[in-house]
Write a protein that holds these residues in place. Structure first.
Motif, short mmCIF file in Angstrom:
data_model
loop_
_atom_site.label_atom_id
_atom_site.label_comp_id
_atom_site.label_asym_id
_atom_site.label_seq_id
_atom_site.Cartn_x
_atom_site.Cartn_y
_atom_site.Cartn_z
N LEU A 139 0.90 -1.11 0.08
CA LEU A 139 0.05 -0.06 0.47
C LEU A 139 1.20 1.36 0.14
CD1 LEU A 139 -3.18 -0.66 2.56
CD2 LEU A 139 -3.39 -0.48 0.27
N ARG A 140 1.79 1.18 0.87
CA ARG A 140 2.53 2.27 1.35
C ARG A 140 3.76 2.72 -0.49
NH1 ARG A 140 7.97 4.63 1.89
NH2 ARG A 140 8.35 5.72 3.22
N ASP A 141 3.71 0.97 -0.72
CA ASP A 141 4.59 1.91 -2.67
C ASP A 141 3.82 2.16 -3.80
OD1 ASP A 141 6.71 0.78 -1.33
OD2 ASP A 141 7.23 -1.70 -2.09
N ALA A 142 2.18 2.13 -3.05
CA ALA A 142 1.48 2.31 -4.10
C ALA A 142 0.96 3.84 -3.43
CB ALA A 142 0.35 1.14 -4.38
N GLY A 143 1.41 4.03 -2.46
CA GLY A 143 1.07 5.94 -2.60
C GLY A 143 -0.34 5.84 -2.06
N ARG A 144 -0.81 4.97 -1.26
CA ARG A 144 -2.50 4.60 -0.60
C ARG A 144 -2.18 5.62 0.96
NH1 ARG A 144 -5.34 -0.61 -3.44
NH2 ARG A 144 -6.79 0.61 -2.02
N PRO A 145 -2.86 4.90 1.25
CA PRO A 145 -3.15 5.40 2.73
C PRO A 145 -2.52 4.05 3.97
CG PRO A 145 -4.93 6.79 2.25
CD PRO A 145 -3.79 6.01 1.11
N PHE A 146 -1.87 3.64 4.64
CA PHE A 146 -1.51 2.64 5.59
C PHE A 146 -0.89 2.53 6.78
CE2 PHE A 146 2.44 4.81 4.43
CZ PHE A 146 3.57 4.57 5.59
N SER A 147 -1.99 3.99 6.96
CA SER A 147 -1.56 3.90 8.76
C SER A 147 -2.26 3.30 9.49
CB SER A 147 -2.42 4.99 9.11
OG SER A 147 -2.17 5.79 9.94
N LYS A 148 -3.69 2.75 9.31
CA LYS A 148 -3.89 1.71 9.62
C LYS A 148 -3.37 -0.13 9.62
CE LYS A 148 -7.43 -0.39 7.96
NZ LYS A 148 -9.33 -0.48 6.87
N GLU A 149 -3.09 -0.20 8.90
CA GLU A 149 -2.33 -1.61 8.11
C GLU A 149 -1.26 -1.63 9.02
OE1 GLU A 149 -6.14 -0.94 5.39
OE2 GLU A 149 -4.68 0.56 5.92
N ALA A 150 -0.42 -0.20 8.92
CA ALA A 150 1.24 -0.12 9.89
C ALA A 150 1.01 -0.61 11.13
CB ALA A 150 1.55 1.32 9.86
N ALA A 151 -0.19 -0.08 11.92
CA ALA A 151 -0.99 -0.39 13.03
C ALA A 151 -1.00 -2.16 13.43
CB ALA A 151 -1.75 0.79 13.63
N ILE A 152 -1.62 -2.71 12.45
CA ILE A 152 -2.52 -4.00 12.35
C ILE A 152 -0.61 -3.82 12.02
CG2 ILE A 152 -2.81 -5.69 11.22
CD1 ILE A 152 -5.28 -3.43 10.36
N ALA A 153 -0.20 -4.39 11.02
CA ALA A 153 1.23 -4.99 11.40
C ALA A 153 2.52 -5.61 12.21
CB ALA A 153 2.74 -4.47 9.77
N LYS A 154 1.98 -3.93 12.86
CA LYS A 154 3.37 -4.07 14.65
C LYS A 154 2.59 -4.47 14.83
CE LYS A 154 5.57 -2.06 17.44
NZ LYS A 154 4.75 -2.15 19.21
N LEU A 155 0.85 -4.84 15.76
CA LEU A 155 0.49 -5.35 16.57
C LEU A 155 0.11 -6.83 16.47
CD1 LEU A 155 -1.81 -5.67 18.91
CD2 LEU A 155 -3.35 -5.94 17.32
#
Length: 385
Positions: free
Chosen positions: A310-326
């Motif tokens: 998502l980040r590489d595609a320039g799309r929002p990824f804040s929620k997904e980053a938090a999910i991944a970290k968790l």
């Protein structure tokens, strides 16, 4: 057992091969002894970071024109995972360094980028990220470190805490208050290590990651040119939160590597260890446990890779980053705990790295935002609040 990886390019596949070679020759052989030695004498393995720097592994996600590797986050994070499987302190340090370059790369002017990024990305320097304070951890808006404008400079006073590379870094990405307007009153500065008035506290005595030295950073009338402010005055909160989204992915990848190392150790031990005339791995209960741990690691890897794409595609990824970290850090804690159990009494000794993996996993649930904070972030995104 090497992880089967799907990389987006041939260059990415070559990078994984390179980092595995460095891990086998430079990281794994040194990790145990270096971590033990650093308990009594805190140390930052700058020579190891120099090796990574010469290989181009400290600047992978940044533009090639400034000395970076121009690699997608999808590739960069898999490199971090490989380093984490070999030496967690170094993986965390590599992720922290990438975090410190972010404010300049994403918010600096063209002139600031041309002046600062080549040095940051050279592989010869190491950065520190000065955000947390003794009374301002997850609550960034309550920080009290101040930067007062004085002509063409800012004068910074305050204390930062829990700072990786403190006293060893070459520059400090520092967040300070430039007005009393709460979260809107923060700004970001890149402070050189040789700035007058910059000093460091006694290294913290930690239960793990001993080769990632952490201490307070003290600012006493530290004068910094206004040209080293990244972004506008008051933009510091936005910079910090954006940087943390990417930083959380670095920790997720490192934690996944740590968990993979623990699983590999447990599986190998279970195959080799014989009880009642057969390998303990032949017991279905243990085989099911190993399977569950492998599934947890696979889920962690998938979660950070999805966020990276998502980040590489320039799309929002804040929620997904938090999910991944968790997911990844909870998995690391579970897998390392069970690895100690699989090894039994041997797992409780320093003869095997299981106990070190266990100690190193715990902090991943705490730094770059505790996992309780990750749940807050995820909940706000889902509920639209």
């Amino acid at each position: 057992m090497p992880v089967e990886r799907l990389l987006p390019s041939e260059e990415g596949r070559a990078l994984i091969g390179l980092v595995r070679d460095i891990a086998a020759k430079e990281l794994r052989p040194r990790a145990d002894a270096a971590e033990v030695a650093a308990v009594s004498v805190p140390a930052c393995p700058r020579d190891v970071f120099a090796v990574l720097g010469r290989a181009g592994l400290l600047s992978l996600p940044y533009p090639e024109e400034f000395g970076g590797g121009a690699q997608p986050y999808e590739t960069y994070l898999q490199v971090i995972e490989e380093i984490g499987a070999a030496w967690m302190s170094v993986a965390v340090g590599t992720s922290v360094h990438a975090l410190t370059c972010y404010p300049t790369a994403a918010y600096g002017t063209r002139g600031q980028q041309e002046a600062l990024l080549p040095g940051m990305l050279s592989g010869e320097t190491l950065g520190a990220y000065c955000l947390s304070e003794p009374l301002a951890g997850s609550d960034i808006a309550s920080m009290t470190t101040r930067a007062e404008r004085d002509g063409e400079d800012y004068v910074i006073n305050g204390t930062k805490s829990w700072i990786s590379h403190a006293g060893h870094a070459d520059f400090y990405a520092t967040f300070a208050r430039t007005s009393d307007d709460g979260g809107k009153g923060l700004s970001c500065f890149v402070v050189p290590a040789d700035a007058d008035g910059l000093s460091f506290g006694t290294p913290e005595k930690k239960m793990g990651l001993h080769c990632d030295p952490v201490s307070e950073v003290l600012f006493e009338d530290v004068r910094v040119p206004a040209s080293r402010r990244m972004g506008a005055e008051g933009q510091g909160m936005a910079i910090a939160l954006a940087a943390l989204d990417s930083g959380r992915l670095g920790i997720a990848a490192a934690a996944t590597g740590l968990a993979q190392a623990a699983l590999d150790l447990a599986a190998s031990y279970a195959v080799d260890r014989r009880q009642f005339g057969r390998p303990v791995a032949s017991n279905q209960g243990l085989a099911f446990l190993i399977a569950d741990l492998a599934a947890a690691i696979g889920s962690a890897r998938a979660s950070y890779l999805y966020a990276a794409r998502l980040r590489d595609a320039g799309r929002p990824f804040s929620k997904e980053a938090a999910i991944a970290k968790l997911i990844a850090t909870d998995a690391a804690m579970r897998v390392t705990t069970e690895a100690v159990q699989v090894l039994g009494g041997a797992g409780y000794t320093a003869d095997f790295p299981a106990e070190r993996y266990f100690r190193e996993a715990k902090v991943t649930q705490i730094f770059e935002g505790t996992n309780q904070i990750q749940r807050l972030v995820i909940g706000r995104h889902v509920l639209g609040r």
